[in-house]
Design a protein around this motif. Structure first.
Motif, short mmCIF file in Angstrom:
data_model
loop_
_atom_site.label_atom_id
_atom_site.label_comp_id
_atom_site.label_asym_id
_atom_site.label_seq_id
_atom_site.Cartn_x
_atom_site.Cartn_y
_atom_site.Cartn_z
N ARG A 1 29.37 -17.13 -26.05
CA ARG A 1 28.01 -16.76 -25.68
C ARG A 1 27.67 -17.13 -24.24
N ARG A 2 28.68 -17.53 -23.48
CA ARG A 2 28.43 -17.95 -22.10
C ARG A 2 27.84 -16.80 -21.27
N ASP A 3 28.37 -15.60 -21.44
CA ASP A 3 27.87 -14.45 -20.67
C ASP A 3 26.43 -14.12 -21.05
N VAL A 4 26.11 -14.21 -22.34
CA VAL A 4 24.75 -13.91 -22.79
C VAL A 4 23.77 -14.92 -22.21
N THR A 5 24.16 -16.20 -22.21
CA THR A 5 23.28 -17.23 -21.65
C THR A 5 23.04 -17.01 -20.17
N GLU A 6 24.10 -16.66 -19.44
CA GLU A 6 23.94 -16.41 -18.01
C GLU A 6 23.05 -15.20 -17.75
N ASP A 7 23.15 -14.17 -18.58
CA ASP A 7 22.29 -13.00 -18.41
C ASP A 7 20.82 -13.34 -18.67
N LEU A 8 20.57 -14.16 -19.68
CA LEU A 8 19.19 -14.56 -19.96
C LEU A 8 18.60 -15.38 -18.81
N LEU A 9 19.40 -16.29 -18.27
CA LEU A 9 18.91 -17.08 -17.13
C LEU A 9 18.68 -16.20 -15.91
N ARG A 10 19.53 -15.20 -15.73
CA ARG A 10 19.38 -14.31 -14.59
C ARG A 10 18.12 -13.45 -14.74
N LEU A 11 17.75 -13.13 -15.98
CA LEU A 11 16.55 -12.33 -16.21
C LEU A 11 15.27 -13.15 -16.14
N GLY A 12 15.41 -14.47 -15.98
CA GLY A 12 14.22 -15.30 -15.80
C GLY A 12 13.84 -16.13 -16.99
N ALA A 13 14.68 -16.20 -18.02
CA ALA A 13 14.36 -17.04 -19.18
C ALA A 13 14.43 -18.51 -18.77
N PRO A 14 13.40 -19.29 -19.07
CA PRO A 14 13.43 -20.71 -18.68
C PRO A 14 14.46 -21.48 -19.51
N PRO A 15 15.13 -22.45 -18.92
CA PRO A 15 16.10 -23.26 -19.69
C PRO A 15 15.47 -23.94 -20.89
N ARG A 16 14.17 -24.29 -20.78
CA ARG A 16 13.50 -24.95 -21.91
C ARG A 16 13.49 -24.03 -23.13
N LEU B 1 15.79 -21.77 -23.93
CA LEU B 1 17.13 -21.75 -24.50
C LEU B 1 17.42 -23.03 -25.27
N TYR B 2 17.03 -24.18 -24.72
CA TYR B 2 17.24 -25.43 -25.42
C TYR B 2 16.41 -25.49 -26.71
N GLY B 3 15.19 -24.97 -26.65
CA GLY B 3 14.37 -24.94 -27.86
C GLY B 3 14.96 -24.05 -28.93
N ALA B 4 15.56 -22.92 -28.53
CA ALA B 4 16.20 -22.03 -29.52
C ALA B 4 17.39 -22.73 -30.17
N VAL B 5 18.16 -23.47 -29.37
CA VAL B 5 19.29 -24.22 -29.94
C VAL B 5 18.80 -25.27 -30.93
N ALA B 6 17.74 -26.00 -30.56
CA ALA B 6 17.20 -27.03 -31.45
C ALA B 6 16.68 -26.42 -32.75
N LEU B 7 16.03 -25.25 -32.65
CA LEU B 7 15.51 -24.61 -33.86
C LEU B 7 16.66 -24.11 -34.74
N ARG B 8 17.72 -23.60 -34.13
CA ARG B 8 18.89 -23.19 -34.93
C ARG B 8 19.51 -24.38 -35.64
N VAL B 9 19.62 -25.51 -34.94
CA VAL B 9 20.20 -26.71 -35.56
C VAL B 9 19.33 -27.18 -36.72
N LEU B 10 18.02 -27.16 -36.54
CA LEU B 10 17.12 -27.59 -37.61
C LEU B 10 17.22 -26.67 -38.82
N THR B 11 17.29 -25.37 -38.58
CA THR B 11 17.39 -24.42 -39.69
C THR B 11 18.72 -24.55 -40.42
#
Length: 384
Positions: A336-351, A353-363
């Motif tokens: 998923r490295r390429d997908v993450t880089e594309d999201l950051l390039r489109l302006g998605a804040p790192p916070r 992405l980290y929140g999505a990871v935390a929510l996936r871990v919790l679920t």
């Protein structure tokens, strides 16, 4: 030799994977050599040697499975390494053989280290307590330890060779994204196993069931149980393990319904896409932890029944399961490295992405709490 030179340059994850494989193989080699030493010390015809070798099977399976998971992650973690080998003329078969050879070499070195320690202790260094475990005072057949320890590199290499898909090693053909939907058969089978197992266990736990049933003696000082209850729990645990992947996918879909926020959308879609890969290692980890907690609960309620060998073997299996989960997470992160880089390039804040990871871990943790909790609850009924 040319391919081995290209494969050099280990990083910390590669070295950690190699050392973990060697350490796990060293522990399993200790189990095998202890079984050999006890077989040499015990009188002929005792029949305990076969039981001790059977105790080594779960540890052998854990090491082979971890080697397979670790080898499966190599193309995703080191794409430049695979690309260099392909540019040098190595085809999918040679790349698979190279990865399998690395796993077999690690397992072989770990086994050799344990054999050296075993032979040193047999040289009148071990005390009277360890003498029966090492077979001291009895001639050691040279072929016996070599044959036993040859199983480890063979199983590790075979598991690694089977786990690496040929398509992942071809130029420009990274791992294909798995479909998000599980086939209806992959859902119907575990549900059927779950219903059948619960029915069997309830039948074995009915009042008066233990009077006519022949008790089955459980290992590791866990008492006895009837066959219907034990078989029902085993079938139920298998059904819950197979249902982990679909439950993760359904949980991801629940996160992304009803006008989701970007956080829920990223977390839900990501968990749904990763459910097929995350399901097996997380299911093994949940099943292992459920069994461990159930056994610990029984040992606490019945002091003096615990045994050292099951404790050490359980620690090895749990360690392999945790290492396999971490390795699979690293593999998913690499893909998923390429997908993450594309999201950051489109302006998605790192916070975000980290929140999505935390929510996936919790679920995912909630799903494992449900499946593992049910497995432990039903297992406690078996050992009651």
């Amino acid at each position: 030799m040319f391919y081995l030179r290209l494969a050099r340059g280990y990083r910390a994850p590669d070295l950690g994977r190699w050392l973990l494989t060697a350490a796990a193989a060293a522990v399993v080699a200790g189990f095998l050599l202890r079984a050999l030493g006890r077989a040499l010390s015990d009188p002929l015809g005792s029949g305990d040697a076969v039981v001790r070798l059977l105790w080594c099977l779960p540890a052998l399976a854990a090491v082979s499975w971890f080697a397979a998971v670790a080898a499966r992650a190599v193309p995703a973690q080191r794409p430049e390494r695979i690309a260099g080998l392909i540019s040098a003329g190595a085809g999918p078969g040679r790349i698979r053989a190279l990865i399998a050879g690395e796993s077999a070499l690690a397992a072989g070195l770990g086994s050799a280290l344990t054999l050296v320690v075993f032979l040193v202790l047999r040289n009148d260094i071990a005390g009277a307590t360890l003498a029966p475990e090492l077979g001291m005072g009895v001639a050691l057949p040279a072929a016996a330890p070599v044959t036993l320890l040859a199983l480890l590199p063979l199983l590790a290499g075979a598991g690694a060779a089977i786990a690496v898909p040929v398509g992942d090693t071809l130029p420009g053909s990274g791992p294909r994204p798995a479909p998000h939907r599980f086939h209806v058969l992959r859902v119907a089978v575990p549900v059927g196993l779950l219903v059948t197992g619960v029915a069997l266990e309830l039948y074995g736990l009915r009042p008066g069931a233990g009077e006519n049933a022949r008790p089955v003696r459980l290992p590791a000082g866990l008492g006895s149980s009837n066959l219907a209850t034990l078989a029902g729990w085993a079938v139920t645990a298998l059904g819950l393990a197979l249902l982990t992947g679909p439950l993760l996918a359904w949980a991801g879909r629940l996160l992304a319904i009803a006008r989701p926020t970007p956080l829920r959308l990223l977390a839900g879609r990501g968990l749904t896409a990763q459910a097929r890969r995350l399901g097996p290692p997380l299911a093994v980890l949940a099943l292992t932890l459920a069994v461990v907690l159930t056994v610990i609960r029984y040992w606490v309620a019945a002091p003096g029944t615990a045994d050292v060998l099951p404790v050490v073997e359980t620690g090895l299996v749990v360690g392999c399961a945790v290492a396999a989960v971490l390795t699979r997470l690293a593999e998913i992160r690499g893909t998923r490295r390429d997908v993450t880089e594309d999201l950051l390039r489109l302006g998605a804040p790192p916070r975000l992405l980290y929140g999505a990871v935390a929510l996936r871990v919790l679920t995912a943790g909630t799903v494992l709490l449900v499946t593992g909790g049910l497995t432990a609850l039903l297992g406690a009924a078996v050992l009651a």
